[in-house]
Design a protein around this motif. Structure first.
Motif, PDB file in Angstrom:
ATOM      1  N   ALA A   1       0.802  -1.223   0.000  1.00 42.79           N
ATOM      2  CA  ALA A   1       0.000   0.000   0.000  1.00 42.79           C
ATOM      3  C   ALA A   1       0.840   1.281   0.000  1.00 42.79           C
ATOM      4  O   ALA A   1       0.560   2.184  -0.786  1.00 42.79           O
ATOM      5  CB  ALA A   1      -0.977  -0.005   1.162  1.00 42.79           C
ATOM      6  N   PRO A   2       1.875   1.400   0.829  1.00 40.66           N
ATOM      7  CA  PRO A   2       2.658   2.644   0.783  1.00 40.66           C
ATOM      8  C   PRO A   2       3.370   2.845  -0.563  1.00 40.66           C
ATOM      9  O   PRO A   2       3.396   3.957  -1.088  1.00 40.66           O
ATOM     10  CB  PRO A   2       3.680   2.479   1.904  1.00 40.66           C
TER      11      PRO A   2
ATOM     12  N   ARG B   1       2.410   1.620  -3.476  1.00 39.18           N
ATOM     13  CA  ARG B   1       1.389   1.926  -4.478  1.00 39.18           C
ATOM     14  C   ARG B   1       0.877   3.354  -4.332  1.00 39.18           C
ATOM     15  O   ARG B   1       0.590   4.022  -5.317  1.00 39.18           O
ATOM     16  CB  ARG B   1       0.231   0.945  -4.365  1.00 39.18           C
ATOM     17  N   THR B   2       0.749   3.831  -3.103  1.00 41.28           N
ATOM     18  CA  THR B   2       0.274   5.192  -2.888  1.00 41.28           C
ATOM     19  C   THR B   2       1.265   6.209  -3.443  1.00 41.28           C
ATOM     20  O   THR B   2       0.870   7.164  -4.113  1.00 41.28           O
ATOM     21  CB  THR B   2       0.037   5.444  -1.389  1.00 41.28           C
TER      22      THR B   2
ATOM     23  N   LEU C   1       0.533   8.725  -6.518  1.00 41.88           N
ATOM     24  CA  LEU C   1       0.691  10.176  -6.380  1.00 41.88           C
ATOM     25  C   LEU C   1       1.645  10.751  -7.417  1.00 41.88           C
ATOM     26  O   LEU C   1       1.362  11.795  -8.010  1.00 41.88           O
ATOM     27  CB  LEU C   1       1.193  10.517  -4.970  1.00 41.88           C
TER      28      LEU C   1
ATOM     29  N   TRP D   1      -3.305   8.308 -11.485  1.00 43.14           N
ATOM     30  CA  TRP D   1      -3.596   7.685 -10.191  1.00 43.14           C
ATOM     31  C   TRP D   1      -3.940   6.211 -10.383  1.00 43.14           C
ATOM     32  O   TRP D   1      -3.435   5.354  -9.670  1.00 43.14           O
ATOM     33  CB  TRP D   1      -4.738   8.414  -9.497  1.00 43.14           C
TER      34      TRP D   1
ATOM     35  N   TRP E   1      -1.413   3.200  -9.306  1.00 48.15           N
ATOM     36  CA  TRP E   1      -1.792   2.253  -8.257  1.00 48.15           C
ATOM     37  C   TRP E   1      -1.636   0.823  -8.750  1.00 48.15           C
ATOM     38  O   TRP E   1      -1.156  -0.040  -8.020  1.00 48.15           O
ATOM     39  CB  TRP E   1      -3.226   2.506  -7.798  1.00 48.15           C
TER      40      TRP E   1
END
Length: 134
Positions: free
Chosen positions: A39-40, A42-43, A47, A115, A119
């Motif tokens: 998750a971090p 991919r975030t 961004l 985005w 992701w």
């Protein structure tokens, strides 16, 4: 001092790997853990993709294409889409409006495209450009 910090970092990474390795070996149990690990990354990928695609790639792409569409549309209203005089007269009217609206639309479309692709595939070239993947 550096060796002490490096040793702590290596020990922490080893403990993290040994703690998550059994869960990642079982696919049905690994999905929540892999999501938390990814998750971090991919975030950040989403961004950066949204910033580059929405700030640079999208506006350039859409303003160019909308410039051509606006010019062609107004030249068609003047009588002939292929006529040199009609195209020359249509550029200041349809071309500039198409360019401005295309840039605004490119920011919007590029942001969400960057985005989504950032992701799905963090830091891939598809998250930084607005062309669709083939």
């Amino acid at each position: 001092m550096k060796n002490k910090t490096l040793g702590r970092f290596i020990l922490s990474a080893t403990l993290l790997a040994s703690a998550t390795a059994p869960a990642m070996a079982l696919d049905y149990e690994a999905k929540p853990i892999m999501w938390c690990i990814q998750a971090p990354l991919r975030t950040v990928g989403a961004l950066t993709g949204a910033a580059v695609s929405g700030g640079v790639s999208g506006p350039i792409d859409d303003s160019y294409h909308w410039f051509l569409k606006g010019t062609q549309h107004v030249a068609g209203k003047f009588g002939d889409e292929e006529g040199a005089g009609q195209i020359a007269a249509a550029v200041p009217i349809g071309g500039t409006v198409g360019f401005g609206l295309g840039a605004l639309h490119g920011v919007y479309r590029g942001f969400f495209h960057g985005w989504k692709k950032g992701w799905e595939k963090p830091f891939s070239r598809w998250s930084y450009i607005t062309m669709e993947e083939k």
